[in-house]
Write an enzyme that holds these catalytic residues in place. Sequence first.
Site, PDB file in Angstrom:
ATOM      1  N   CYS A   1      -4.883  -3.839  -3.048  1.00 42.24           N
ATOM      2  CA  CYS A   1      -4.172  -4.725  -3.976  1.00 42.24           C
ATOM      3  C   CYS A   1      -4.156  -4.061  -5.343  1.00 42.24           C
ATOM      4  CB  CYS A   1      -4.840  -6.097  -4.063  1.00 42.24           C
ATOM      5  SG  CYS A   1      -3.959  -7.259  -5.158  1.00 42.24           S
ATOM      6  N   SER A   2      -3.062  -4.231  -6.061  1.00 46.01           N
ATOM      7  CA  SER A   2      -2.996  -3.655  -7.397  1.00 46.01           C
ATOM      8  C   SER A   2      -2.051  -4.455  -8.276  1.00 46.01           C
ATOM      9  CB  SER A   2      -2.529  -2.188  -7.347  1.00 46.01           C
ATOM     10  OG  SER A   2      -1.157  -2.119  -6.990  1.00 46.01           O
TER      11      SER A   2
END
Length: 370
Positions: A88-89
């Site tokens: 996730c970013s």
Amino acid sequence: MNLSSLDELVSELRSAGDFPAGLGPLLRDVPRERFVPDRAWAGDDYEPIDRTADPGEWAKAAYSNTQIVTQFDVGVTQWPAIGKRPTCSNSMPSAVLGMFAALGAERGDEVLEIGTGTGWTGAMLAHIVGSTGEVVSAEIDPRLAGEAQERLNRTGYRRVRVINRDGTTGVPDFAPFDRVISTMAVQLGRIPYAWVRQTKPGGTILTPVRADLSSGPLVRFTVHEDGTATGRMMPMGVGFMEHRLDRTPSNPDELPDWQDDSAERRTTKTKPWLMLSDAVSRWALAVALPSCRYGIEEGRLAWFRDPLTGSWASVVPDAGEGRFLVRQRGIRRLWDEAEAAHRWWIEAGQPAGPDWLWTVTPDRQAIEIA
């Protein structure tokens, strides 16, 4: 909000030409810092940042044109350790703005977002479509979905509906949509037809597409009355994470012996580094060699490997002037396939990204020069 840092980011994006007309106010109206966790990893080197311990470095990262990773290995790896794979970013501002420009969402649109992440892109989409529009965001990770909805509620974007589900199935309960945007890269040939089915005729689907030999083409599709969608690559390239079920393992610690003389051998005059180092020619190879990986050591060694069949090929300079020694093993002759694809690409006039036409129907997907 650190206005001086924001002004510096805006100036940087403008200087680089990464500031689409009409979308600039988004960075001020929807501050990124409100959607960055207190602990995360910044930049390509995944530098750990901590808002409490070093607020200055944290703010610097929040207002920089870089990705901020907020989860590794589906949450197994805990900060500050750096895991094997980001899951996730909070994406680079330039990439987000570029995708929004390509999407073309307008006030009043109903938008489906695939991959909620931290909630920042959903908040900006809600800002674009306004009170007469709607944003529905699908997030496969229940923890990320809950945290994103909390941030959205806290920052005044309660109208963004975060749905915890596999985004490849869309969100049929809220369909049809005017626009679908995915921040999840999909494999070549596996664009979910659910997205087409849930998009209004004349609507737009925007998604990154990847293959094992090439990542990053951003493709914009138009959905037609007959239930098909056609699209072309956009000029910008992006790099996004794949669907969690599509992620293939990285190369194992023990690779084949690329100079195994018991492998089938032949020579070639095709320079492997030229065909592999150029992203345009490599895309033609990616289309022809699905599931294959590659490696390159300039002037010394190039290799292809198919993890599914165990087939591999290596190419090294030969004693003969302008020749290269090819070794191949397995049920596929990977160098032969790659060389044939490269030859076809040359004879076709070296087509670039916009020359490829993508077609998605209920029963097939195709990519061709048109």
